[in-house]
Design an enzyme around this catalytic site. Structure first.
Site, PDB file in Angstrom:
ATOM      1  N   ARG A 238       0.412  14.209  13.054  1.00 16.51           N
ATOM      2  CA  ARG A 238       0.673  14.073  11.558  1.00 16.51           C
ATOM      3  C   ARG A 238       1.025  15.377  11.115  1.00 16.51           C
ATOM      4  O   ARG A 238       0.696  16.074   9.977  1.00 16.51           O
ATOM      5  CB  ARG A 238      -0.573  13.427  10.952  1.00 16.51           C
TER       6      ARG A 238
ATOM      7  N   CYS B 294      -5.085   8.046   9.485  1.00 13.86           N
ATOM      8  CA  CYS B 294      -5.200   7.696  10.734  1.00 13.86           C
ATOM      9  C   CYS B 294      -5.421   8.631  11.792  1.00 13.86           C
ATOM     10  O   CYS B 294      -4.381   9.338  11.774  1.00 13.86           O
ATOM     11  CB  CYS B 294      -4.322   6.446  10.750  1.00 13.86           C
TER      12      CYS B 294
ATOM     13  N   ASP C 259       4.239   0.190  12.035  1.00 14.95           N
ATOM     14  CA  ASP C 259       3.162  -0.356  11.574  1.00 14.95           C
ATOM     15  C   ASP C 259       2.917  -1.766  12.021  1.00 14.95           C
ATOM     16  O   ASP C 259       1.853  -2.201  11.773  1.00 14.95           O
ATOM     17  CB  ASP C 259       3.104  -0.207   9.889  1.00 14.95           C
TER      18      ASP C 259
ATOM     19  N   ARG D  83      -9.021   0.082   4.649  1.00 15.67           N
ATOM     20  CA  ARG D  83      -7.954   0.975   4.218  1.00 15.67           C
ATOM     21  C   ARG D  83      -6.742   0.200   3.736  1.00 15.67           C
ATOM     22  O   ARG D  83      -5.842   0.762   2.673  1.00 15.67           O
ATOM     23  CB  ARG D  83      -7.613   2.226   4.936  1.00 15.67           C
TER      24      ARG D  83
ATOM     25  N   LYS E 146       1.066  -1.179  -0.111  1.00 17.37           N
ATOM     26  CA  LYS E 146      -0.009  -0.181  -0.219  1.00 17.37           C
ATOM     27  C   LYS E 146       0.804   1.069  -0.218  1.00 17.37           C
ATOM     28  O   LYS E 146       0.534   2.210  -0.851  1.00 17.37           O
ATOM     29  CB  LYS E 146      -1.008  -0.070   1.149  1.00 17.37           C
ATOM     30  N   ASN E 147       2.088   1.212   0.775  1.00 15.24           N
ATOM     31  CA  ASN E 147       2.803   2.547   0.951  1.00 15.24           C
ATOM     32  C   ASN E 147       3.805   2.746   0.125  1.00 15.24           C
ATOM     33  O   ASN E 147       4.566   3.490   0.008  1.00 15.24           O
ATOM     34  CB  ASN E 147       3.357   2.516   2.218  1.00 15.24           C
TER      35      ASN E 147
HETATM   36  C1  EPZ Z   1       4.294   6.840   6.366  1.00 14.82           C
HETATM   37  O1  EPZ Z   1       3.445   7.822   7.075  1.00 14.82           O
HETATM   38  C2  EPZ Z   1       3.335   5.637   6.152  1.00 14.82           C
HETATM   39  N1  EPZ Z   1       2.201   6.061   5.466  1.00 14.82           N
HETATM   40  C3  EPZ Z   1       2.761   5.303   7.741  1.00 14.82           C
HETATM   41  O2  EPZ Z   1       1.920   4.061   7.450  1.00 14.82           O
HETATM   42  C4  EPZ Z   1       4.273   4.883   8.385  1.00 14.82           C
HETATM   43  O3  EPZ Z   1       3.510   4.516   9.880  1.00 14.82           O
HETATM   44  C5  EPZ Z   1       4.903   6.022   8.477  1.00 14.82           C
HETATM   45  O4  EPZ Z   1       5.207   6.305   7.066  1.00 14.82           O
HETATM   46  C6  EPZ Z   1       6.198   5.643   9.266  1.00 14.82           C
HETATM   47  O5  EPZ Z   1       6.855   4.789   8.669  1.00 14.82           O
HETATM   48  C7  EPZ Z   1       2.379   5.919   3.930  1.00 14.82           C
HETATM   49  O6  EPZ Z   1       3.304   5.739   3.543  1.00 14.82           O
HETATM   50  C8  EPZ Z   1       1.177   6.031   3.042  1.00 14.82           C
HETATM   51  P1  EPZ Z   1       6.497   9.966   8.432  1.00 14.82           P
HETATM   52  P2  EPZ Z   1       4.035   9.297   7.030  1.00 14.82           P
HETATM   53  O7  EPZ Z   1       6.573  11.411   7.962  1.00 14.82           O
HETATM   54  O8  EPZ Z   1       4.850   9.736   6.038  1.00 14.82           O
HETATM   55  C9  EPZ Z   1       7.293  13.257  11.968  1.00 14.82           C
HETATM   56  C10 EPZ Z   1      -0.003   2.614   8.012  1.00 14.82           C
HETATM   57  O9  EPZ Z   1      -0.278   2.307   8.795  1.00 14.82           O
HETATM   58  N2  EPZ Z   1       6.826  14.045  10.850  1.00 14.82           N
HETATM   59  O10 EPZ Z   1       7.429   9.055   8.097  1.00 14.82           O
HETATM   60  O11 EPZ Z   1       2.766  10.032   7.505  1.00 14.82           O
HETATM   61  C11 EPZ Z   1       5.811  12.419  12.191  1.00 14.82           C
HETATM   62  O12 EPZ Z   1       4.833  13.258  13.382  1.00 14.82           O
HETATM   63  C12 EPZ Z   1       0.593   4.294   7.536  1.00 14.82           C
HETATM   64  O13 EPZ Z   1       0.236   2.160   6.638  1.00 14.82           O
HETATM   65  C13 EPZ Z   1       7.168  15.534  11.212  1.00 14.82           C
HETATM   66  O14 EPZ Z   1       7.390  15.773  12.403  1.00 14.82           O
HETATM   67  O15 EPZ Z   1       5.130   9.117   8.384  1.00 14.82           O
HETATM   68  C14 EPZ Z   1       6.193  11.162  12.935  1.00 14.82           C
HETATM   69  O16 EPZ Z   1       6.496  11.371  14.261  1.00 14.82           O
HETATM   70  C15 EPZ Z   1       0.352   4.680   9.089  1.00 14.82           C
HETATM   71  N3  EPZ Z   1       6.744  16.504  10.266  1.00 14.82           N
HETATM   72  C16 EPZ Z   1       7.352  10.925  12.032  1.00 14.82           C
HETATM   73  O17 EPZ Z   1       7.968  12.099  11.502  1.00 14.82           O
HETATM   74  C17 EPZ Z   1       6.506  16.167   8.982  1.00 14.82           C
HETATM   75  O18 EPZ Z   1       6.398  17.123   8.181  1.00 14.82           O
HETATM   76  C18 EPZ Z   1       7.216   9.784  10.898  1.00 14.82           C
HETATM   77  O19 EPZ Z   1       6.265  10.119  10.114  1.00 14.82           O
HETATM   78  C19 EPZ Z   1       6.148  14.734   8.520  1.00 14.82           C
HETATM   79  C20 EPZ Z   1       6.410  13.900   9.549  1.00 14.82           C
END
Ligand code: EPZ
Length: 418
Positions: A121, A116, A305, A397, A22-23
């Site tokens: 986020r 989610c 995840d 989802r 998915k990701n």
């Molecule tokens: C991706 O989300 C995945 N989603 C998530 O999977 C996964 O949990 C996550 O990466 C971590 O591996 C998709 O790929 C569609 P991040 P993303 O930006 O990109 C902080 C699932 O269950 N952050 O790596 O939103 C954030 O708060 C989903 O399939 C900032 O601070 O995750 C978090 O603490 C859920 N500022 C950390 O980084 C930003 O601008 C990781 O978030 C962006 C993120």
């Protein structure tokens, strides 16, 4: 609304074909907006995150449709750079389109994304990276408004290795002037897959997986037919299900490398795991023992995840464990539901303290997010007696044919309209 009705206690035996990730599919769909060429993505799961992303592409004027297990996209007719709040709130990944829309139209307007309810986020890293490429960004009435004369490559250092921010900047940079270097980039396998797709349509991207990604801007992009990597989180979910229920389950088309942190922990629990080419076989026959602690980390650390699913396993292992969620602020919403099934688990700040009990007891529980919902299904399959998991739209989802695949290996689970 729909629910799962589960009669627990069956051991699981058989083979499971793992879907495309998915990701990986979601950022590739966003990347398809960059090119006027024909894009075909193969073996795509029928899940609502993907169908919502397809709806967004159609809203932007692209031609996009599922044909069997594949998705065909033709963005040559794309004529809109705005994503309305209704669609953006449906899907966190709508934010990935910022990079593609700015590259294509030099304009973009997207409502702050939904997704989610697992944490704040924020999207600051996405926006700061785009600003470094020359994008002017304002935020008004819940919308992110972007515009630029042209995108110019530069060096970008991410404060944290955000998956989405890394992907968004890659998409904005592929047709920028000059070279872009992303430092402290996310290293997930899905990032490498996006690089592979972008190069397949004619981009010049290298370094994905290493933490430093280098993108040389190009002028034109073409067509591609692309098979994404398999879904390591779906694979991990089925391995944990087999560990919790007992039995012997084989996963086809799965890379053990991409879930090595989970395999290491499952062996510590006492599972027998064999790897043969692209197959993983897990055999679990006795009461499992706990692991002292689990800390979720960016890849290659233990994946956030799989945190909920693995915590459900720890609830029925002998011994005590501490699970710490380092990436998202509220990713323990499934814990009160597991307690309804007899789990002995207490959450303090970002850690869950687990004391193993003999068995889950069947109960009626509610899914609050995608992976927490999957954890409740696994608990129901391993429980003594009957369980119901409500509000399974969260699970739709990310897991295609979830109950069919579980039934095929012996799980007694049925989807029921409420
Ligand atoms: C991706 O989300 C995945 N989603 C998530 O999977 C996964 O949990 C996550 O990466 C971590 O591996 C998709 O790929 C569609 P991040 P993303 O930006 O990109 C902080 C699932 O269950 N952050 O790596 O939103 C954030 O708060 C989903 O399939 C900032 O601070 O995750 C978090 O603490 C859920 N500022 C950390 O980084 C930003 O601008 C990781 O978030 C962006 C993120």
């Amino acid at each position: 609304m729909e629910k799962y009705v589960i009669n627990g206690g069956n051991k699981l035996y058989g083979s499971v074909k793992i879907q495309s990730a998915k990701n990986s599919v979601l950022p590739i769909l966003a990347a398809a907006v960059l090119t006027d060429g024909q894009v075909k993505i193969l073996n795509v799961p029928h899940i609502s995150d993907v169908s919502n992303m397809v709806k967004i592409l159609i809203r932007l004027g692209c031609k996009a449709e599922y044909i069997g297990e594949d998705i065909l996209i033709d963005s040559s007719s794309a004529n809109c750079f705005e994503i309305p709040s209704g669609l953006a709130h449906e899907l966190r990944s709508s934010i990935f389109l910022l990079g593609s829309l700015i590259s294509r139209f030099k304009m973009a307007k997207i409502a702050f994304p939904g997704g989610c309810d697992i944490g704040l986020r924020p999207v600051d890293l996405h926006l700061n990276g785009l600003k470094r490429l020359g994008v002017e960004i304002t935020e008004k009435n819940g919308y992110i408004l972007c515009k630029c004369e042209k995108l110019v490559g530069t060096e970008i250092m991410l404060d944290c290795p955000s998956v989405g921010a890394t992907e968004n900047i890659m998409l904005a940079a592929v047709k920028a002037e000059g070279t872009t270097i992303i430092k402290n980039a996310a290293r997930e396998p899905e990032i490498e897959d996006l690089q592979k797709f972008l190069n397949a349509i004619g981009a010049k991207v290298k370094g994905a997986g290493s933490g430093t990604i280098v993108i040389d801007g190009v002028n034109t992009l073409g067509s591609a037919e692309f098979l994404p990597i398999n879904d390591r989180i779906e694979a991990g979910t089925f391995l944990i299900a087999a560990a919790m229920c007992g039995g012997e389950v084989e996963l086809e088309c799965t890379s053990a490398e991409n879930i090595s942190s989970l395999l290491h922990k499952l062996r510590e629990n006492g599972c027998n795991i064999h790897i043969k080419n692209d197959k993983i076989i897990l055999e679990s026959s006795k009461t499992l023992t706990s692991v002292k602690s689990i800390e979720t980390q960016p890849y290659p650390g233990f994946p956030t995840d799989l945190q909920a699913q693995f915590t459900a396993l720890l609830c029925i292992c002998k011994g005590q464990s501490i699970v710490t969620e380092n990436l998202f602020e509220t990713r323990f919403k499934y814990v009160p539901e597991l307690r309804k099934m007899g789990a002995d688990i207490t959450v303090i700040n970002r850690s869950a303290f687990v004391r193993g009990v003999d068995k889950f007891k069947g109960a009626t529980v509610v899914a609050h997010d995608l992976r927490g919902g999957a954890a409740l299904v696994l608990a129901g399959l391993a429980a003594e007696g009957r369980s119901e998991v409500l509000d399974i739209s969260h699970i739709n989802r990310g897991y295609g044919s979830f109950e069919y695949k579980l039934r095929a290996i012996g799980g007694d689970i049925t989807r029921v309209a409420v």
